[in-house]
Scaffold this motif. Structure first.
Motif, PDB file in Angstrom:
ATOM      1  N   LEU A 288      89.065  73.049  70.773  1.00  0.00           N
ATOM      2  CA  LEU A 288      88.284  71.846  71.011  1.00  0.00           C
ATOM      3  C   LEU A 288      87.109  72.138  71.952  1.00  0.00           C
ATOM      4  O   LEU A 288      85.981  71.700  71.704  1.00  0.00           O
ATOM      5  N   ALA A 289      87.349  72.895  72.995  1.00  0.00           N
ATOM      6  CA  ALA A 289      86.270  73.248  73.928  1.00  0.00           C
ATOM      7  C   ALA A 289      85.201  74.072  73.218  1.00  0.00           C
ATOM      8  O   ALA A 289      84.002  73.839  73.412  1.00  0.00           O
ATOM      9  N   ARG A 290      85.629  75.002  72.391  1.00  0.00           N
ATOM     10  CA  ARG A 290      84.680  75.833  71.641  1.00  0.00           C
ATOM     11  C   ARG A 290      83.834  74.964  70.720  1.00  0.00           C
ATOM     12  O   ARG A 290      82.631  75.154  70.596  1.00  0.00           O
ATOM     13  N   PHE A 291      84.457  73.993  70.067  1.00  0.00           N
ATOM     14  CA  PHE A 291      83.762  73.101  69.150  1.00  0.00           C
ATOM     15  C   PHE A 291      82.779  72.204  69.899  1.00  0.00           C
ATOM     16  O   PHE A 291      81.641  72.031  69.478  1.00  0.00           O
ATOM     17  N   LEU A 292      83.201  71.644  71.022  1.00  0.00           N
ATOM     18  CA  LEU A 292      82.362  70.696  71.743  1.00  0.00           C
ATOM     19  C   LEU A 292      81.173  71.352  72.442  1.00  0.00           C
ATOM     20  O   LEU A 292      80.175  70.686  72.714  1.00  0.00           O
ATOM     21  N   THR A 293      81.241  72.628  72.733  1.00  0.00           N
ATOM     22  CA  THR A 293      80.113  73.293  73.398  1.00  0.00           C
ATOM     23  C   THR A 293      78.944  73.529  72.446  1.00  0.00           C
ATOM     24  O   THR A 293      77.849  73.838  72.898  1.00  0.00           O
ATOM     25  N   THR A 294      79.162  73.353  71.148  1.00  0.00           N
ATOM     26  CA  THR A 294      78.085  73.563  70.183  1.00  0.00           C
ATOM     27  C   THR A 294      76.927  72.610  70.427  1.00  0.00           C
ATOM     28  O   THR A 294      75.765  72.989  70.300  1.00  0.00           O
ATOM     29  N   ASP A 295      77.217  71.357  70.773  1.00  0.00           N
ATOM     30  CA  ASP A 295      76.135  70.413  71.071  1.00  0.00           C
ATOM     31  C   ASP A 295      75.294  70.903  72.244  1.00  0.00           C
ATOM     32  O   ASP A 295      74.075  70.759  72.249  1.00  0.00           O
TER      33      ASP A 295
ATOM     34  N   SER B 192      65.837  61.927  75.161  1.00  0.00           N
ATOM     35  CA  SER B 192      66.817  61.489  74.171  1.00  0.00           C
ATOM     36  C   SER B 192      66.946  62.569  73.109  1.00  0.00           C
ATOM     37  O   SER B 192      65.958  63.173  72.709  1.00  0.00           O
ATOM     38  N   LEU B 193      68.165  62.787  72.678  1.00  0.00           N
ATOM     39  CA  LEU B 193      68.426  63.757  71.618  1.00  0.00           C
ATOM     40  C   LEU B 193      69.490  63.154  70.699  1.00  0.00           C
ATOM     41  O   LEU B 193      70.582  62.825  71.152  1.00  0.00           O
ATOM     42  N   THR B 194      69.129  62.982  69.435  1.00  0.00           N
ATOM     43  CA  THR B 194      70.061  62.451  68.445  1.00  0.00           C
ATOM     44  C   THR B 194      70.127  63.444  67.300  1.00  0.00           C
ATOM     45  O   THR B 194      69.150  63.615  66.568  1.00  0.00           O
ATOM     46  N   ALA B 195      71.266  64.108  67.164  1.00  0.00           N
ATOM     47  CA  ALA B 195      71.413  65.152  66.151  1.00  0.00           C
ATOM     48  C   ALA B 195      72.247  64.658  64.981  1.00  0.00           C
ATOM     49  O   ALA B 195      73.361  64.182  65.171  1.00  0.00           O
ATOM     50  N   ALA B 196      71.705  64.806  63.787  1.00  0.00           N
ATOM     51  CA  ALA B 196      72.454  64.441  62.573  1.00  0.00           C
ATOM     52  C   ALA B 196      73.624  65.387  62.358  1.00  0.00           C
ATOM     53  O   ALA B 196      74.591  65.038  61.688  1.00  0.00           O
ATOM     54  N   THR B 197      73.559  66.571  62.928  1.00  0.00           N
ATOM     55  CA  THR B 197      74.614  67.572  62.736  1.00  0.00           C
ATOM     56  C   THR B 197      75.669  67.539  63.835  1.00  0.00           C
ATOM     57  O   THR B 197      76.613  68.327  63.799  1.00  0.00           O
ATOM     58  N   ALA B 198      75.521  66.662  64.798  1.00  0.00           N
ATOM     59  CA  ALA B 198      76.462  66.617  65.931  1.00  0.00           C
ATOM     60  C   ALA B 198      77.892  66.388  65.442  1.00  0.00           C
ATOM     61  O   ALA B 198      78.134  65.594  64.548  1.00  0.00           O
ATOM     62  N   ASN B 199      78.808  67.123  66.032  1.00  0.00           N
ATOM     63  CA  ASN B 199      80.241  66.999  65.759  1.00  0.00           C
ATOM     64  C   ASN B 199      80.635  67.264  64.317  1.00  0.00           C
ATOM     65  O   ASN B 199      81.664  66.790  63.860  1.00  0.00           O
ATOM     66  N   SER B 200      79.822  68.015  63.601  1.00  0.00           N
ATOM     67  CA  SER B 200      80.174  68.391  62.239  1.00  0.00           C
ATOM     68  C   SER B 200      81.253  69.476  62.304  1.00  0.00           C
ATOM     69  O   SER B 200      81.029  70.535  62.883  1.00  0.00           O
TER      70      SER B 200
END
Length: 168
Positions: A42-49, A107-115
């Protein structure tokens, strides 16, 4: 001692409580291990943002400095695409984007966030240098991989400024 000089014989000890205690400790150890593995993934996944945010920031810092080489370094395979190189040259020559000082992301809004398995999409980024009007741009982003193998982020292109309320 008993009158005959012998010790009384105690009933045999059951090994069942020891086995139950051993099983309980094993289950606790397995539970802790599973928790640690899931937490790590989970930590590895969440650091992608955060990785994308750092790459986006480095790209717009280069843009604000007018550093086309640094922008091309941040944009994956941009040098091989004439349209992308032309967009970068247009960005570094745009006086609205040349700004001395520390770049701040508003502001940063990513369409790929949490993919969970990777995606390609646009990130809407509003940024400024303190004392200046905000700039809004769109960055094409590709995420690949997953939480097990690791997720990588590649910035593909950056748009010209759009309206402050505009969508990518």
């Amino acid at each position: 001692m008993s009158p005959a000089g012998r010790r009384p014989i105690s009933p045999p000890q059951s090994s069942a409580p020891r086995r139950r205690r051993g099983r309980r400790l094993l289950l606790i150890a397995i539970g802790v291990l599973v928790f640690l593995v899931i937490s790590g993934l989970l930590a590895r996944f969440l650091t992608t943002d955060n990785l994308e945010r750092e790459d986006d920031l480095a790209l717009i810092q280069a843009e604000a400095r007018g550093d086309s080489k640094a922008m091309l370094d941040k944009l994956s395979a941009c040098r091989e695409r004439a349209v992308c190189v032309a967009d970068v040259q247009r960005s570094v020559s745009d006086p609205r984007l040349r700004r001395p000082g520390a770049v701040k992301i508003l502001s940063l809004t990513a369409a790929t966030a949490n993919s969970p398995t990777g995606a390609t999409g646009k990130t809407r980024l509003a940024w400024t240098v303190l004392g200046e009007d905000p700039i809004v741009q769109c960055i094409d982003v590709r995420r690949t991989g997953n939480a097990l193998t690791g997720v990588s982020v590649k910035l593909l292109s950056i748009s010209a400024p759009i309206e402050n309320e505009g969508d990518c």
